[in-house]
Scaffold this motif. Structure first.
Motif, PDB file in Angstrom:
ATOM      1  N   GLY A   9       0.754  -1.064   0.335  1.00 42.02           N
ATOM      2  CA  GLY A   9      -0.140  -0.045   0.221  1.00 42.02           C
ATOM      3  C   GLY A   9       1.215   1.119   0.437  1.00 42.02           C
ATOM      4  O   GLY A   9       2.081   1.262   0.055  1.00 42.02           O
ATOM      5  N   SER A  10       0.394   2.478  -0.392  1.00 45.29           N
ATOM      6  CA  SER A  10       0.777   3.801  -0.607  1.00 45.29           C
ATOM      7  C   SER A  10       0.230   4.877   0.270  1.00 45.29           C
ATOM      8  O   SER A  10      -1.496   4.161  -0.070  1.00 45.29           O
ATOM      9  CB  SER A  10       1.221   4.211  -1.501  1.00 45.29           C
ATOM     10  N   ALA A  11       0.441   5.487   1.368  1.00 43.23           N
ATOM     11  CA  ALA A  11      -0.697   6.629   1.489  1.00 43.23           C
ATOM     12  C   ALA A  11      -1.387   7.000   0.139  1.00 43.23           C
ATOM     13  O   ALA A  11      -2.694   7.865   0.165  1.00 43.23           O
ATOM     14  CB  ALA A  11       0.135   7.395   2.469  1.00 43.23           C
ATOM     15  N   PRO A 112      -8.052  -0.060 -10.929  1.00 39.17           N
ATOM     16  CA  PRO A 112      -8.026  -1.120 -10.923  1.00 39.17           C
ATOM     17  C   PRO A 112      -8.079  -2.502  -9.821  1.00 39.17           C
ATOM     18  O   PRO A 112      -7.972  -2.388  -9.321  1.00 39.17           O
ATOM     19  CB  PRO A 112      -6.835  -1.160 -11.806  1.00 39.17           C
ATOM     20  N   THR A 113      -8.732  -1.085  -8.539  1.00 44.57           N
ATOM     21  CA  THR A 113      -8.546  -1.507  -6.887  1.00 44.57           C
ATOM     22  C   THR A 113     -10.550  -1.780  -6.617  1.00 44.57           C
ATOM     23  O   THR A 113     -10.214  -2.336  -5.721  1.00 44.57           O
ATOM     24  CB  THR A 113      -8.303  -0.203  -6.267  1.00 44.57           C
ATOM     25  N   HIS A 114     -11.231  -1.207  -7.718  1.00 46.05           N
ATOM     26  CA  HIS A 114     -12.564  -2.044  -7.683  1.00 46.05           C
ATOM     27  C   HIS A 114     -12.702  -3.756  -8.312  1.00 46.05           C
ATOM     28  O   HIS A 114     -12.677  -3.617  -8.951  1.00 46.05           O
ATOM     29  CB  HIS A 114     -12.970  -0.843  -8.061  1.00 46.05           C
ATOM     30  N   ALA A 150       5.115  -2.829  -7.088  1.00 42.89           N
ATOM     31  CA  ALA A 150       6.700  -2.646  -6.565  1.00 42.89           C
ATOM     32  C   ALA A 150       6.739  -0.918  -5.811  1.00 42.89           C
ATOM     33  O   ALA A 150       6.827  -0.069  -5.420  1.00 42.89           O
ATOM     34  CB  ALA A 150       8.082  -2.685  -7.181  1.00 42.89           C
ATOM     35  N   ALA A 151       5.839  -0.351  -6.534  1.00 42.16           N
ATOM     36  CA  ALA A 151       6.003   1.130  -6.787  1.00 42.16           C
ATOM     37  C   ALA A 151       5.168   2.126  -5.650  1.00 42.16           C
ATOM     38  O   ALA A 151       5.209   3.159  -5.632  1.00 42.16           O
ATOM     39  CB  ALA A 151       5.988   2.088  -8.599  1.00 42.16           C
ATOM     40  N   PRO A 155      -3.068   2.750  -2.578  1.00 42.65           N
ATOM     41  CA  PRO A 155      -3.506   2.838  -1.620  1.00 42.65           C
ATOM     42  C   PRO A 155      -4.138   1.081  -0.852  1.00 42.65           C
ATOM     43  O   PRO A 155      -3.549   0.304   0.174  1.00 42.65           O
ATOM     44  CB  PRO A 155      -4.012   3.823  -1.215  1.00 42.65           C
ATOM     45  N   GLU A 156      -4.734   0.746  -2.118  1.00 47.91           N
ATOM     46  CA  GLU A 156      -5.699  -0.402  -2.192  1.00 47.91           C
ATOM     47  C   GLU A 156      -5.223  -0.961  -2.987  1.00 47.91           C
ATOM     48  O   GLU A 156      -4.488  -1.210  -3.804  1.00 47.91           O
ATOM     49  CB  GLU A 156      -6.795  -0.166  -2.161  1.00 47.91           C
ATOM     50  N   LYS A 157      -5.698  -3.085  -3.621  1.00 48.13           N
ATOM     51  CA  LYS A 157      -4.830  -3.880  -3.858  1.00 48.13           C
ATOM     52  C   LYS A 157      -5.709  -3.483  -5.028  1.00 48.13           C
ATOM     53  O   LYS A 157      -6.348  -3.405  -5.234  1.00 48.13           O
ATOM     54  CB  LYS A 157      -5.880  -5.297  -3.689  1.00 48.13           C
ATOM     55  N   ILE A 158      -4.426  -4.319  -6.451  1.00 51.82           N
ATOM     56  CA  ILE A 158      -5.399  -3.938  -7.306  1.00 51.82           C
ATOM     57  C   ILE A 158      -6.178  -5.103  -7.605  1.00 51.82           C
ATOM     58  O   ILE A 158      -5.104  -6.454  -7.315  1.00 51.82           O
ATOM     59  CB  ILE A 158      -4.358  -4.112  -8.719  1.00 51.82           C
TER      60      ILE A 158
END
Length: 208
Positions: A9-11, A112-114, A150-151, A155-158
Motif C-alpha cells: 500500500g501507499s498513502a 483497478p482497485t475496485h 513495487a511502486a 493505496p489499495e489492492k489491484i
C-alpha cells in the motif's frame, strides 16, 4: 484465470505522470497491427479514452468472458453471465505499444482497485480485466502489475484479473463510439468526459 494483486500500500497513489513505463513490452516485430482487449467498467468510457491516442486504429466495444449466445447488452447487464464489458483496441505497434496501452489503462481509463464495479456500475460485467491473446501479452501484463505493486501505485489492492481471450463479441451498433456521438448525455458528461480530459492533461504527447 489468474488474479494479480497489489499487496504494497501507499498513502498517496501515483499521479498518471508518475506511472512507470512497462519494463517488458511487445514490439512491432510481432506485427505492425496488433490488438488488445481490456475491461475497465462501462465500455463507453474506456472506448472514449483510447480513441484519442495516436497509433490507435480502431476501438470496438463488446463483450468477452462467456459465450456468444448471451453476448447482448440486456443479458450481460442482468449479471447472469460471466461476460465483461470490454473494448478491443486495434493499434499500430510502430506508433504505440501494448505496454503503453496498459499504462493508460491503469493510470487513466479506470480504477483497478475496485472489485466488480466502477463507480455506481456494479457487477462482474464491470470487472477490471486484461483479456490476453497469448503468453506474451499475459507476461507483459503480469510484470507491469508487479511493477505498479513495487511502486505503490495505489493505496489499495489491484484486483485486475488476467483472463485468456477465448472470444470477443462486438456490442450492438448503438454502443459504438457512444461518447463521441452523445457528449451531452449525463453519464458521458459525468464519467467519460473527465477521463478524456485526464488523458489529455497527462498524455498530451500521445494524442492524435
Amino acid at each position: 484465470m489468474s488474479l494479480v494483486s497489489n499487496s504494497r500500500g501507499s498513502a498517496h497513489p501515483l499521479t498518471p505522470a508518475e506511472f512507470p513505463d512497462a519494463d517488458l513490452d511487445i514490439g512491432s516485430d510481432a506485427g505492425a497491427r496488433q490488438s488488445a482487449v481490456l475491461a475497465g467498467g462501462c465500455f463507453w468510457c474506456v472506448e472514449a479514452v483510447y480513441r484519442q491516442l495516436d497509433g490507435v486504429l480502431d476501438v470496438v466495444s463488446g463483450y468477452a468472458g462467456d459465450s456468444a449466445a448471451t453476448a447482448d447488452y440486456k443479458t450481460v447487464c442482468s449479471g447472469t453471465t460471466d461476460h465483461a464489458e470490454v473494448v478491443r483496441i486495434d493499434f499500430d505497434a510502430t506508433k504505440i505499444s501494448f505496454g503503453t496501452l496498459l499504462k493508460v489503462f491503469f493510470s487513466v481509463a479506470h480504477d483497478p482497485t475496485h472489485l466488480n464495479r466502477q463507480g455506481n456500475d456494479v457487477g462482474r460485467q464491470y470487472r477490471s480485466a486484461v483479456f490476453y491473446a497469448d503468453d506474451a501479452q499475459r507476461e507483459v501484463a503480469e510484470r507491469y502489475v508487479r511493477k505498479l505493486d513495487a511502486a505503490g501505485a495505489y493505496p489499495e489492492k489491484i484486483v485486475t484479473t488476467l483472463e485468456p481471450l477465448e472470444a470477443f463479441h462486438p456490442a450492438e451498433t448503438y454502443h459504438q463510439d457512444y461518447a463521441a456521438r452523445n457528449p451531452a448525455q449525463p453519464y458521458i458528461a459525468a464519467v467519460a468526459a473527465p477521463k478524456v480530459e485526464k488523458l489529455k492533461r497527462y498524455y498530451a504527447d500521445r494524442l492524435k
